[in-house]
Design an enzyme around this catalytic site. Structure first.
Site, PDB file in Angstrom:
ATOM      1  N   GLU A 250      -9.379   4.939   6.041  1.00 55.39           N
ATOM      2  CA  GLU A 250      -9.080   3.574   5.588  1.00 55.39           C
ATOM      3  C   GLU A 250      -8.827   3.514   4.078  1.00 55.39           C
ATOM      4  O   GLU A 250      -8.282   2.541   3.575  1.00 55.39           O
ATOM      5  CB  GLU A 250     -10.232   2.629   5.943  1.00 55.39           C
TER       6      GLU A 250
ATOM      7  N   ARG B 234      12.794  18.966  -9.206  1.00 49.82           N
ATOM      8  CA  ARG B 234      14.241  19.042  -9.425  1.00 49.82           C
ATOM      9  C   ARG B 234      14.654  18.488 -10.780  1.00 49.82           C
ATOM     10  O   ARG B 234      15.778  18.694 -11.230  1.00 49.82           O
ATOM     11  CB  ARG B 234      15.003  18.382  -8.278  1.00 49.82           C
TER      12      ARG B 234
ATOM     13  N   PRO C  27      -1.230   3.108  -0.337  1.00 53.10           N
ATOM     14  CA  PRO C  27      -0.277   2.006  -0.124  1.00 53.10           C
ATOM     15  C   PRO C  27      -0.482   0.871  -1.121  1.00 53.10           C
ATOM     16  O   PRO C  27       0.378   0.009  -1.257  1.00 53.10           O
ATOM     17  CB  PRO C  27      -0.580   1.520   1.303  1.00 53.10           C
TER      18      PRO C  27
ATOM     19  N   ASP D 130      22.435  11.805 -10.551  1.00 51.68           N
ATOM     20  CA  ASP D 130      21.727  11.241  -9.404  1.00 51.68           C
ATOM     21  C   ASP D 130      21.845   9.722  -9.315  1.00 51.68           C
ATOM     22  O   ASP D 130      21.959   9.053 -10.325  1.00 51.68           O
ATOM     23  CB  ASP D 130      20.225  11.531  -9.506  1.00 51.68           C
TER      24      ASP D 130
HETATM   25  N1  ADE Z   1      -0.831   6.605   2.009  1.00 48.48           N
HETATM   26  C1  ADE Z   1      -0.662   5.812   3.072  1.00 48.48           C
HETATM   27  N2  ADE Z   1       0.427   5.056   2.958  1.00 48.48           N
HETATM   28  C2  ADE Z   1       0.984   5.381   1.762  1.00 48.48           C
HETATM   29  C3  ADE Z   1       2.122   4.940   1.066  1.00 48.48           C
HETATM   30  N3  ADE Z   1       2.939   4.002   1.543  1.00 48.48           N
HETATM   31  N4  ADE Z   1       2.384   5.484  -0.142  1.00 48.48           N
HETATM   32  C4  ADE Z   1       1.560   6.413  -0.660  1.00 48.48           C
HETATM   33  N5  ADE Z   1       0.461   6.867  -0.053  1.00 48.48           N
HETATM   34  C5  ADE Z   1       0.178   6.361   1.158  1.00 48.48           C
END
Ligand code: ADE
Length: 255
Positions: free
Chosen positions: A116, A154, A89, A169
């Protein structure tokens, strides 16, 4: 193109190469998918791959050694240079242009975090980039890795037929795609836009471009600001706004 996915859940990731466009691209040999479970290099009777975070706090952290060993095996499996991307994230939010660049790489390793997170030193030492699907937290990087594989597969030459070429696209030209319609011509009184029934190529293209610009203006003004429409597009957008005003749609004061 070769993908190597490092994941505690290989069975979750593999089906991305088994269906639809990606399934066919795999069968055609346009890409290969290999999975590596870092548990193979885990320690102790449970083959542990995680440990408690320094500094305390909830959750566990993926350890350096099993992931480094998995990456060493990935690098050794094929002599071509591998681009290593961790899915977390904290990564750069994924965009179509990033996929377009990635398909130029012959080898990509996708490292899926769990728990985590991943020991930062592994990210510093072994990872070229961190990518994220967006500003939300998933329980691991696997779904993100599957998104990257699908989005790349793709784009590989030969994966899509001419009719559904990736050039059409959304995002390819920096805009959202225009609406699409198929038979029947009327559904519960809802008709297909007349321009699409004219058979007149230039009028159809005019309509499609205008709708793509209009949708992007309404739904993703951030994209429109980035692609700086020229005079012709600005005129089309004015036309769209005029039509929307007359049909009681979105008002100009909204922008
Ligand atoms: N792992 C946990 N959340 C994620 C996200 N938003 N993007 C990529 N990998 C992740």
């Amino acid at each position: 193109m070769r993908f190597d996915v490092i994941t505690l859940f290989p069975e979750l990731v593999r089906p991305v190469a088994e269906y639809g466009v990606t399934g066919r691209a795999g069968e055609q040999g346009l890409f290969e998918l290999h999975t590596w479970n870092p548990r193979r290099w885990g320690t102790g009777v449970h083959q542990a791959v995680d440990d408690r975070p320094y500094g305390g706090g909830p959750g566990m952290v993926m350890q350096y050694a099993p992931l480094a060993a998995a990456l060493a095996a990935v690098r050794e499996a094929d002599p071509r240079l591998v681009r290593v991307i961790a899915l977390t994230p904290q990564g750069r939010p994924l965009e179509q242009a990033m996929l377009r660049r990635l398909v130029q790489c012959p080898r990509v390793a996708l490292l899926c975090g769990r728990y985590e997170g991943i020991d930062e030193r592994l990210l510093e030492a072994e990872v070229d980039e961190e990518w994220s699907l967006g500003d939300y937290v998933l329980s691991g990087g696997e779904l993100a890795a599957m998104v990257v594989i699908d989005g790349c597969a793709r784009l590989l030459p030969g994966a899509l037929g001419h009719a559904d070429s990736a050039d059409q696209d959304s995002f390819t030209g920096g805009l959202l795609d225009c609406p699409h319609y198929t038979r029947p011509e009327v559904i519960d009184g809802r008709t297909v836009p007349a321009e699409l029934l004219t058979g007149h190529h230039a009028r159809i293209e005019h309509w499609r471009r205008r709708e793509a610009l209009g949708r992007t203006w309404e739904r993703r003004p951030d994209l429109l600001a980035r692609c700086l429409p020229g005079a012709e597009d600005a005129a089309l957008l004015d036309e769209y706004r005029g039509l929307r005003r007359r049909s009681g749609g979105r008002r100009d004061t909204d922008d």
